[in-house]
Write an enzyme that holds these catalytic residues in place. Structure first.
Site, PDB file in Angstrom:
ATOM      1  CG  MET A 188      52.140  87.509  38.914  1.00  0.00           C
ATOM      2  SD  MET A 188      53.653  88.208  39.632  1.00  0.00           S
ATOM      3  CE  MET A 188      54.006  89.565  38.502  1.00  0.00           C
ATOM      4  CB  CYS A 241      47.153  90.346  44.516  1.00  0.00           C
ATOM      5  SG  CYS A 241      47.408  88.588  44.846  1.00  0.00           S
ATOM      6  CB  CYS A 282      50.333  86.831  42.382  1.00  0.00           C
ATOM      7  SG  CYS A 282      48.570  86.446  42.469  1.00  0.00           S
ATOM      8  CE1 TYR A 328      49.720  83.782  39.135  1.00  0.00           C
ATOM      9  CE2 TYR A 328      51.737  83.057  40.196  1.00  0.00           C
ATOM     10  CZ  TYR A 328      50.436  83.506  40.285  1.00  0.00           C
ATOM     11  OH  TYR A 328      49.861  83.687  41.516  1.00  0.00           O
ATOM     12  CB  CYS A 338      39.943  57.419  50.395  1.00  0.00           C
ATOM     13  SG  CYS A 338      40.212  55.635  50.474  1.00  0.00           S
ATOM     14  CB  CYS A 357      38.966  53.885  52.639  1.00  0.00           C
ATOM     15  SG  CYS A 357      37.894  54.720  51.484  1.00  0.00           S
ATOM     16  CB  CYS A 359      31.614  17.953  51.108  1.00  0.00           C
ATOM     17  SG  CYS A 359      33.049  17.012  50.532  1.00  0.00           S
ATOM     18  CB  CYS A 360      33.852  19.165  46.881  1.00  0.00           C
ATOM     19  SG  CYS A 360      34.490  17.478  46.962  1.00  0.00           S
TER      20      CYS A 360
END
Length: 561
Positions: free
Chosen positions: A9, A11, A14, A62, A136, A141, A558-559
């Site tokens: 701690m 202060c 805290c 702590y 994000c 995103c 085509c294929c």
């Protein structure tokens, strides 16, 4: 009446925080915490969880140890239990033998690192000054892709290749309701993927405040509730992300301009929108607002997506202009004025008048307030933290990941970097390979890239052999009556190995990972051409583009395989 010795701690604030968390532990009637004495005097019920007491203190950063106290009767036997437990060597309490990792930030990199560090046996203090979840999920995103999707639906209702058979209708846009829907999903994901996970993990303590380095093994945290505290650490990860960069244009800072954050949270669609910028965020939001009803003008210092293959910028400019979006290339604003609720931009090609102004000129790393020099951490000229492949900074105790570093600014890179950083902070040795990163611009058509462009390869001394296949040769695009764009393959001329792919096509993002895997597998274009791809998919375009190295695909059935 048990007494704890509290160390760390700095202060009265805290002490107040320690008192607050102790009194929330079930069985604790009161806690008298003294900062000057470093003690906590407790009034507790018999059987109170001692693990909960010490863990509550440890989660604040702590340490709690048992102070001298007189023996107590059996009815107050929790003190005896506490003495035995604290002397048993249990490591979950945050004692000196448990590695303590401080994480600054709470976005993709920070969250991935915190979870992996805990998995590796560390305890974590995560420090966040703002909203949990980072860019994000909150302002990047997720909300942008929701808005872009809504704008796409509006566009299709207004106009599609099938209008001769399906009557088009002008959509009525209620941006306020769309925003409510958007933000509800943002909050849902933030809670599910960030807040809820951290709340349920006792090894992660969340400290709300702004951190700065005191030295190379401690941080000073200015708490949001007031006061400061010091957090010491064994290892620290900096994952503070980036913020919109604002150019130095006279008059701009005095005006109520938008960045992407304000644009995504606007509950209204401006009649006229000016956009300064020519890269990913600028183009995604410009098109979204145009499709939701704004008259949009883009001011590009160079050309659209100027860092990409020139063919991409040309195709995107044509697509935008076809939708009524005005694109002014090689145009910069020399002054911005705001009066009577509107903007007037002075450019070399005349004045531009708009109701709103969106600045989307890149993002700058959030490092200025960290006092990194106090910890001996090196940054580059842009303020980004310099790291190696293991996310190590110039200080061996401090790591960094995500948009605050010199890595590419993608959330999936950040998350991967955070995970690897945590492995390395806890004694491992993991590296991040960035040689083939797939990237997507979520415009329509989308832009997707991975690996080398021709220009990048030539700069690295690689001789290339390239082919560009327009989408009127891809059956899926023909069936969709939408042949905007192309697929370009870049191969090493000597070996025929695939080293780069650039695509501009509707749903181009859905094919780029296949290209990334092919590059990582060191496939040749012939090996790619020999693979089986499902017919009438956009990803089949990769096979067709590969076939063009040895065949005229216009002469195939085509294929044909």
């Amino acid at each position: 009446m048990p007494h704890l010795k509290i160390t760390g701690m700095t202060c009265e604030s805290c002490a107040a925080h320690v008192k607050e968390v102790l009194e929330k532990v079930p069985g604790v009637h009161s806690a008298l915490v003294s900062y000057p004495k470093g003690t906590a005097q407790l009034t507790i019920e018999p059987g109170t969880s001692l693990d909960a007491l010490t863990t509550a203190v440890a989660r604040l950063g702590y340490q709690a140890t048992l102070a001298d106290a007189p023996p107590v009767s059996k009815s107050g036997g929790s003190l005896d239990e506490m003495r035995g437990w604290l002397g048993s060597g249990h490591k979950a309490s945050g004692d000196d033998n448990t590695l303590h990792v401080a994480v600054i930030g709470s976005g993709g990199a920070a969250m991935a690192a915190a979870l992996k560090a805990v998995e590796q046996g560390a305890r974590v203090t995560l420090i966040e000054r703002g909203t949990i979840g980072g860019t994000c999920v909150n302002v990047g995103c997720v909300p942008s892709k929701i808005m872009i999707r809504a704008a796409h639906i509006a566009h299709l209702r207004r106009e599609s290749p099938f209008d001769s058979g399906i009557a088009a209708t002008a959509p009525v846009i209620d941006r306020s309701k769309l925003l409510t829907q958007q933000q509800a999903r943002v909050e849902e994901l933030r809670h599910a993927k960030y807040e809820g996970i951290m709340d349920g993990n006792s090894a992660i303590n969340v400290l709300r405040g702004e951190a700065r380095f005191k030295d190379d093994q401690s941080l000073v945290v200015r708490l949001n509730q007031g006061g400061e505290c010091v957090v010491t650490f064994d290892r620290c990860l900096v994952a503070t992300g980036a913020s919109p960069a604002v150019p130095s244009i006279p008059g701009l800072k005095e005006s109520p301009y938008w960045t992407s954050t304000e644009a995504l949270l606007s509950d209204a669609i401006p009649e006229r929108l000016a956009v300064i910028g020519s890269s990913v965020v600028a183009l995604e939001l410009a098109q979204a607002f145009a499709r939701l009803g704004s008259k949009v003008m883009i001011l590009a210092r160079s050309t659209l997506l100027f860092r990409e293959d020139p063919a991409i910028g040309k195709a995107m400019t044509a697509a935008f202009r076809a939708e009524g979006i005005e694109v002014r290339e090689h145009t910069q604003a020399s002054h911005v004025a705001h009066a009577d609720g509107g903007f007037v931009l002075t450019t070399g090609h005349g004045l531009v008048v708009a109701d709103k102004l969106l600045i989307a000129t890149g993002r700058a790393p959030n490092t200025c307030s960290l006092t990194l020099d106090a910890a001996g951490v090196t940054v580059n000229v842009q303020g980004a933290i310099v790291i190696d492949k293991g996310m190590r900074t110039s200080n061996p105790n401090i790591y960094a990941a995500g948009d605050c570093t010199d890595q590419p600014q993608f959330v999936y890179v950040a998350a991967a970097a955070g995970t690897r950083a945590a492995i390395n902070m806890t004694g491992g040795d993991a590296a991040l390979d960035l040689t083939a990163i797939p990237a997507v611009v979520f415009t329509d058509p989308q832009v997707a890239t991975v690996g080398y462009s021709e220009a990048e390869a030539h700069r690295d001394g690689i001789e290339t052999d390239s082919r560009l296949l327009t989408l009127d040769n891809v059956p899926r695009a023909l069936a969709n009556f939408d042949t905007r764009g192309f697929i370009k393959l870049v191969a090493d001329a000597g070996s025929g190995r695939l080293i780069g792919v650039q695509a501009i096509a509707p749903e181009a993002g859905e094919l780029i990972q296949t290209a990334a895997l092919a590059i990582r597998s060191r496939m040749t274009v012939q090996e790619l051409a020999d693979q089986l791809f499902p017919y009438l998919t956009m990803v089949e375009g990769l096979k067709l583009a590969a076939q063009t190295f040895n065949k005229d695909v216009k002469q195939l059935s085509c294929c044909a395989g």
